[in-house]
Scaffold this motif. Structure first.
Motif, PDB file in Angstrom:
ATOM      1  N   ALA A 212      35.216  47.163  36.264  1.00  0.00           N
ATOM      2  CA  ALA A 212      36.152  46.543  35.324  1.00  0.00           C
ATOM      3  C   ALA A 212      35.430  45.533  34.428  1.00  0.00           C
ATOM      4  CB  ALA A 212      37.272  45.851  36.089  1.00  0.00           C
ATOM      5  N   PHE A 213      34.518  44.753  35.030  1.00  0.00           N
ATOM      6  CA  PHE A 213      33.819  43.724  34.235  1.00  0.00           C
ATOM      7  C   PHE A 213      32.535  44.310  33.691  1.00  0.00           C
ATOM      8  CE2 PHE A 213      36.249  41.391  37.488  1.00  0.00           C
ATOM      9  CZ  PHE A 213      37.118  40.727  36.641  1.00  0.00           C
ATOM     10  N   LYS A 214      32.534  44.611  32.399  1.00  0.00           N
ATOM     11  CA  LYS A 214      31.353  45.272  31.836  1.00  0.00           C
ATOM     12  C   LYS A 214      30.387  44.251  31.260  1.00  0.00           C
ATOM     13  CE  LYS A 214      32.456  49.849  31.824  1.00  0.00           C
ATOM     14  NZ  LYS A 214      33.906  50.028  31.717  1.00  0.00           N
ATOM     15  N   PHE A 215      30.873  43.048  30.970  1.00  0.00           N
ATOM     16  CA  PHE A 215      30.060  41.998  30.358  1.00  0.00           C
ATOM     17  C   PHE A 215      29.327  42.524  29.136  1.00  0.00           C
ATOM     18  CE2 PHE A 215      30.548  40.560  34.717  1.00  0.00           C
ATOM     19  CZ  PHE A 215      31.047  39.294  34.487  1.00  0.00           C
ATOM     20  N   GLU A 216      30.097  43.115  28.234  1.00  0.00           N
ATOM     21  CA  GLU A 216      29.460  43.584  27.016  1.00  0.00           C
ATOM     22  C   GLU A 216      28.993  42.373  26.221  1.00  0.00           C
ATOM     23  OE1 GLU A 216      32.491  46.164  25.467  1.00  0.00           O
ATOM     24  OE2 GLU A 216      32.199  47.338  27.311  1.00  0.00           O
ATOM     25  N   ARG A 222      20.854  40.900  33.143  1.00  0.00           N
ATOM     26  CA  ARG A 222      21.771  39.808  33.450  1.00  0.00           C
ATOM     27  C   ARG A 222      23.189  40.356  33.696  1.00  0.00           C
ATOM     28  NH1 ARG A 222      21.498  34.501  29.914  1.00  0.00           N
ATOM     29  NH2 ARG A 222      19.540  34.278  31.002  1.00  0.00           N
ATOM     30  N   ALA A 223      23.572  41.369  32.898  1.00  0.00           N
ATOM     31  CA  ALA A 223      24.899  41.969  33.072  1.00  0.00           C
ATOM     32  C   ALA A 223      25.019  42.552  34.479  1.00  0.00           C
ATOM     33  CB  ALA A 223      25.132  43.054  32.033  1.00  0.00           C
ATOM     34  N   VAL A 224      23.951  43.212  34.923  1.00  0.00           N
ATOM     35  CA  VAL A 224      23.990  43.806  36.262  1.00  0.00           C
ATOM     36  C   VAL A 224      24.217  42.730  37.308  1.00  0.00           C
ATOM     37  CG1 VAL A 224      22.645  45.059  37.976  1.00  0.00           C
ATOM     38  CG2 VAL A 224      22.540  45.738  35.581  1.00  0.00           C
ATOM     39  N   VAL A 225      23.508  41.611  37.136  1.00  0.00           N
ATOM     40  CA  VAL A 225      23.670  40.519  38.107  1.00  0.00           C
ATOM     41  C   VAL A 225      25.101  40.009  38.083  1.00  0.00           C
ATOM     42  CG1 VAL A 225      22.946  38.186  38.686  1.00  0.00           C
ATOM     43  CG2 VAL A 225      21.249  39.866  37.978  1.00  0.00           C
ATOM     44  N   TYR A 226      25.649  39.824  36.882  1.00  0.00           N
ATOM     45  CA  TYR A 226      27.019  39.327  36.779  1.00  0.00           C
ATOM     46  C   TYR A 226      27.999  40.288  37.455  1.00  0.00           C
ATOM     47  CZ  TYR A 226      25.711  35.698  33.427  1.00  0.00           C
ATOM     48  OH  TYR A 226      25.177  34.604  32.818  1.00  0.00           O
ATOM     49  N   ARG A 227      27.798  41.567  37.158  1.00  0.00           N
ATOM     50  CA  ARG A 227      28.729  42.549  37.736  1.00  0.00           C
ATOM     51  C   ARG A 227      28.621  42.535  39.250  1.00  0.00           C
ATOM     52  NH1 ARG A 227      27.859  48.055  34.474  1.00  0.00           N
ATOM     53  NH2 ARG A 227      29.865  48.641  35.313  1.00  0.00           N
ATOM     54  N   VAL A 232      30.774  41.168  44.653  1.00  0.00           N
ATOM     55  CA  VAL A 232      30.675  40.416  45.911  1.00  0.00           C
ATOM     56  C   VAL A 232      31.859  39.468  46.034  1.00  0.00           C
ATOM     57  CG1 VAL A 232      29.326  38.701  47.149  1.00  0.00           C
ATOM     58  CG2 VAL A 232      28.185  40.641  46.065  1.00  0.00           C
ATOM     59  N   ALA A 233      32.209  38.824  44.915  1.00  0.00           N
ATOM     60  CA  ALA A 233      33.335  37.895  44.955  1.00  0.00           C
ATOM     61  C   ALA A 233      34.609  38.624  45.373  1.00  0.00           C
ATOM     62  CB  ALA A 233      33.519  37.256  43.586  1.00  0.00           C
ATOM     63  N   ALA A 234      34.808  39.829  44.802  1.00  0.00           N
ATOM     64  CA  ALA A 234      36.006  40.604  45.156  1.00  0.00           C
ATOM     65  C   ALA A 234      36.011  40.900  46.650  1.00  0.00           C
ATOM     66  CB  ALA A 234      36.049  41.897  44.353  1.00  0.00           C
ATOM     67  N   ALA A 235      34.845  41.293  47.184  1.00  0.00           N
ATOM     68  CA  ALA A 235      34.769  41.635  48.605  1.00  0.00           C
ATOM     69  C   ALA A 235      35.075  40.416  49.465  1.00  0.00           C
ATOM     70  CB  ALA A 235      33.391  42.197  48.931  1.00  0.00           C
ATOM     71  N   VAL A 236      34.505  39.263  49.062  1.00  0.00           N
ATOM     72  CA  VAL A 236      34.718  38.051  49.871  1.00  0.00           C
ATOM     73  C   VAL A 236      36.184  37.663  49.853  1.00  0.00           C
ATOM     74  CG1 VAL A 236      34.219  35.592  49.985  1.00  0.00           C
ATOM     75  CG2 VAL A 236      32.364  37.219  49.609  1.00  0.00           C
ATOM     76  N   VAL A 237      36.780  37.716  48.659  1.00  0.00           N
ATOM     77  CA  VAL A 237      38.200  37.368  48.565  1.00  0.00           C
ATOM     78  C   VAL A 237      39.023  38.296  49.464  1.00  0.00           C
ATOM     79  CG1 VAL A 237      40.194  37.342  47.028  1.00  0.00           C
ATOM     80  CG2 VAL A 237      38.035  36.323  46.292  1.00  0.00           C
ATOM     81  N   THR A 238      38.702  39.602  49.423  1.00  0.00           N
ATOM     82  CA  THR A 238      39.431  40.546  50.268  1.00  0.00           C
ATOM     83  C   THR A 238      39.325  40.137  51.729  1.00  0.00           C
ATOM     84  OG1 THR A 238      38.644  42.209  48.759  1.00  0.00           O
ATOM     85  CG2 THR A 238      39.752  42.994  50.726  1.00  0.00           C
TER      86      THR A 238
END
Lengths: 465, 401
Positions: A212-216, A222-227, A232-238
């Motif tokens: 969902a987050f493409k960071f265009e 850097r985009a790969v790192v952000y994604r 990871v954030a989504a997984a942790v929140v879950t």
């Protein structure tokens, strides 16, 4: 495609009335006429017996009185609301999935400058007519209002889900995530959210966040790192949410009937695919050791029937795990089915890999792509596309093979029969009725899948032309 | 070929393809080895804890159960004899199932291409129905709805169909067993067997001779007639000379009508498994036959029209030989599937190898060794069938001149 029939077309399209049709199709020459004369009374008698069986003599009360047993077996009755919710959530998931898929196809067509042909509602009904007819049959046999209510709820949820077509194109991946998430939720409504179930949801949401987050506008690495961070954030929140959410369910060792059959097949299909893919790549690998291992496994498994693996799961797997780990018999059966099917999937995928011209590999290497990227971006998309129909055929075969669980005393759709005929009223009667009903059930799903596979085959072939 | 000079600066180890190749393979072996070691280690521990041994000595112990319809097998017979009975019954169901599937599939496959609307639609309906239901449902249907709780009476009230005017019974029908006429030896069976072998060899020799003759001189070979004639002549002469070594054994119920005393008895389990798998596999065979006939180029048919061949000649000499070349490999694959599917008999209790293994494990025989034997038996069947496939394939390959 050259559809050449062997017989010279003997007649032009009959233009006359029904009499011309009968003459050209049933009595074109002496041999054919004899065949018609012989077959007609046979067919008439068979139809007569079938009508007697279905509408006059058949003891169909064996189905009407045991419909719940056929559908969910010995599943605890006071937990039925879970299955009801599951069906509705599943309908929602399918609605979202269908809408998203249709929308992305429309996008692709627009992009290619092709005219968009609207698929009518009727054509969808036609594609899945066998399943729809089976559901109608179930509703006909139902003697309570519940199935009707569930049906209404499911249709409403499907309609709600199809609103996903209005998701703007930029967020199309959200549609896919939502659909898969609803599938997982449907499973967990019944199975509960305890144990490791958070992992499945975490994986789905992480993948969703990644796409969902493409960071265009952010460049390269850097985009790969952000994604990755978003995933990871989504997984942790879950994980955190699941730790708060205490929602115990009914484990699948308590499932049975058609409900179990469908989930077992779904799990075996989903698990066998990645395993088979890995095996196929290993068998085509340039590492001889990997090749030998994969070849040995595939040939061994393909040489034995599924039941031997189910026996291994049932009688031996328990010995092969440390004392105290005692997976339920359904887990063991699913493992056996996935390991078995993986060998067949691997052979199908290998066929696809071999069908890709060598020039593709050479071109990719000439572009300087590393092996992993070449596989992921050039070879596999083409190879998998080519073998989708064969894979669907294999998945139909797992679905049919799930009936083997009856032999190891798991009461899936066919196995429920032993519970039904343990009842005093049906000990020696109505065996034919039960089995015909079960056969129609299996047939409805398998036929729909095989029709879909034929449709895909035609479409893929058209694409290649 | 000249190899370029190796560059003097070597890449670092982790980017050196040669190192990576070896490392990758070693890693794969180690992972597989560790997994296997873990599984087998657990197995050894658990077996030790339960005091079960890993040897195959149990094969000599008595089975402790009776197999239905096998009077010469008793609970004291050793386990290895049970394995042999299982293998024999698997092979029997397999062979009869394959024969049924082949004949029915051929008829239906050709029927689907028929000009006759009724025949084509009926064949299509058959294929679409049987292809999409599990074979186990068909087997169970036969075993329970056709035989056990079906329309036929039990053995006590079995239907005896008489042979007209002889006072003999031609057929005994019940829901558990059928009696059909069989053969009974009156001595000299060995001699008759030898002469039958001689007859087959002689027929084969005559076949080759006629083929050669036809190739050399172009004379019509009529090899089928010649071979059959030789075969029948030798058989008839030796049958008469040996004073009738085999006589027909008519089926008869025993006094208490509990079993079929003479003749050849077929149990319902066998009929369910062979019949159901035959019907099921016929749908796949039909599709293969249809596909292969359609795959023969249309030009071949046109050419045979141009030569004014009759319909029969066109099929016999032009279309079918080419279709068969395409059809044989998938057909043999179906035969293998059918043999593997006989394992579904475990659901209806026909005494083939899977059913017997399951019963024997239930009787306390060690599971690991039993399942290993079971897998080896099926692997043996698979190897046998792939061997046949390879031989047939080699013979069918196009001979280019």
């Amino acid at each position: 495609m050259t559809a050449s029939t062997l017989e010279p077309s003997p007649v032009q399209a009959p233009v006359g009335g029904p009499l011309t049709w009968v003459r050209s199709r049933l009595f074109p020459n002496l041999r054919s006429s004899i065949l018609t004369v012989l077959l007609t009374p046979l067919l008439a008698y068979a139809l007569y017996r079938a009508v007697l069986f279905f509408f006059v003599n058949g003891r169909w009360d064996v189905v009407t009185r045991n419909l719940t047993l056929f559908m969910q077996g010995t599943y605890p009755r006071d937990q039925q609301w879970r299955i009801v919710t599951q069906i509705i959530v599943l309908a929602f998931a399918f609605g979202v999935g269908a809408a998203t898929s249709a929308a992305s196809q429309v996008d692709a067509a627009r992009e290619a400058g092709l005219p968009v042909v609207k698929q009518g509602f009727l054509s969808v009904l036609k594609r899945f007519w066998s399943v729809i007819a089976f559901v109608l049959l179930l509703l006909y046999f139902a003697n309570t209002a519940t199935p009707w209510l569930v049906m209404g709820g499911a249709i409403a949820a499907f309609a709600l889900g199809s609103l996903a077509r209005f998701i703007p194109r930029r967020f199309r991946s959200v549609g896919w995530t939502l659909s898969v998430l609803a599938l997982v939720a449907a499973f967990q409504v019944v199975a509960g959210t305890v144990g490791y179930s958070w992992m499945i949801t975490a994986v789905v949401l992480a993948a969703g966040a990644w796409s969902a987050f493409k960071f265009e506008g952010v460049e390269g690495r850097r985009a790969v790192v952000y994604r990755g961070l978003a995933a990871v954030a989504a997984a942790v929140v879950t994980y955190l949410v699941y730790m708060q959410l205490v929602f115990p369910g009914v484990g699948w060792d308590h499932w049975s009937g058609l409900h179990l059959t469908l989930w077992v097949s779904a799990f075996a299909i989903v698990l066998s695919f990645p395993l088979g893919l890995i095996l196929a790549l290993a068998r085509r690998s340039s590492f001889p050791v990997l090749r030998w291992l994969a070849t040995g496994y595939i040939e061994l498994i393909r040489g034995v029937p599924l039941i031997t693996l189910l026996f291994m799961g049932q009688y031996i797997l328990g010995f092969m795990l440390p004392q105290g780990t005692d997976p339920s018999s359904i887990t063991r059966a699913i493992t056996a089915m996935a390991l078995f099917t993986a060998a067949y999937v691997a052979e199908i995928v290998r066929g696809g890999l071999q069908s890709i011209p060598h020039g593709q590999t050479e071109a990719a290497l000439a572009l300087g792509l590393p092996t992993g990227k070449m596989m992921r971006m050039i070879i596999l998309p083409q190879a998998l596309r080519a073998v989708i129909p064969a894979l669907v055929g294999q998945f139909i075969s797992i679905f049919k093979d799930s009936s083997l669980l009856e032999i190891i005393a798991i009461d899936e759709f066919l196995g429920v029969r032993s519970l039904v005929h343990a009842q005093a009223d049906f000990r020696v009667v109505a065996h034919a009725e039960t089995l015909v009903f079960v056969a129609i059930g299996y047939w409805a799903f398998a036929y729909a899948m095989s029709r879909e596979s034929q449709r895909l085959e035609v479409r893929l072939r058209a694409g290649r032309k | 070929m000249t190899t370029p000079e190796p560059s003097t600066s070597r890449p670092p180890l982790w980017r050196d393809v040669r190192v990576l190749r070896v490392a990758g393979q070693v890693a794969a072996v180690v992972v597989v080895f560790l997994i296997l070691q873990w599984l087998i280690g657990n197995l050894v521990t658990n077996y030790g804890r339960l005091n079960i041994s890993f040897d195959f000595g149990f094969l000599n112990q008595p089975t402790q159960f009776q197999i239905a319809n096998h009077p010469q097998f008793n609970p004291r017979s050793p386990v290895w004899r049970m394995v042999l009975v299982g293998v024999k019954n698997t092979a029997l169901a397999g062979v009869f199932g394959i024969a049924l599937a082949g004949v029915l599939g051929l008829i239906i496959g050709i029927g689907r291409l028929s000009q006759n609307w009724l025949a084509a639609k009926l064949s299509a309906a058959y294929v679409e129905f049987f292809r999409n239901i599990p074979p186990l449902v068909v087997i169970v249907f036969f075993a329970f709805a056709v035989f056990l709780y079906g329309p036929l009476p039990n053995l006590r009230q079995a239907i005896e169909i008489p042979l007209f005017g002889t006072g003999r019974t031609a057929l005994i029908l019940s829901n558990a067993e059928w009696g059909v006429p069989g053969m009974r030896s009156t001595g000299n069976l060995l001699a008759f067997g030898v002469s039958a072998l001689v007859a087959v060899v002689a027929a084969a020799v005559v076949w080759r001779w006629r083929t050669r003759l036809n190739e050399r001189s172009g004379e019509p070979h009529h090899r089928v007639l010649w071979s059959l004639g030789v075969l029948l002549a030798i058989l008839v002469v030796s049958y008469v000379a040996l004073g009738g070594p085999l006589v027909i054994d008519w089926p008869q119920l025993s006094e208490n009508r509990r079993r079929i005393a003479s003749g050849f008895s077929i149990n319902s389990g066998f009929m369910s498994v062979a019949g159901a798998l035959g019907l099921y596999t016929a749908s796949h065979v039909a599709e293969i036959i249809r596909g292969s006939i359609l795959a023969v180029p249309w030009g071949q048919t046109e050419a045979s029209f141009a030569l004014a061949l009759t319909n029969f000649q066109r099929y016999r000499f032009v279309v079918l030989p080419q279709a068969m070349r395409i059809a044989v490999p998938p057909l043999i694959n179906q035969a293998l599937n059918l043999i593997k599917n006989t394992s579904l008999a475990a659901a209806v209790g026909y005494a083939e190898i899977t059913t017997l293994t399951q019963t024997s494990i239930g009787n306390g025989r060690p599971a690991v060794q039993s399942v290993v034997i079971l897998m080896v038996v099926y692997l043996g069947f698979s190897l046998l069938v792939s061997l046949i496939l390879n031989i047939v394939n080699r013979r069918l390959q196009l001979v280019t001149r």
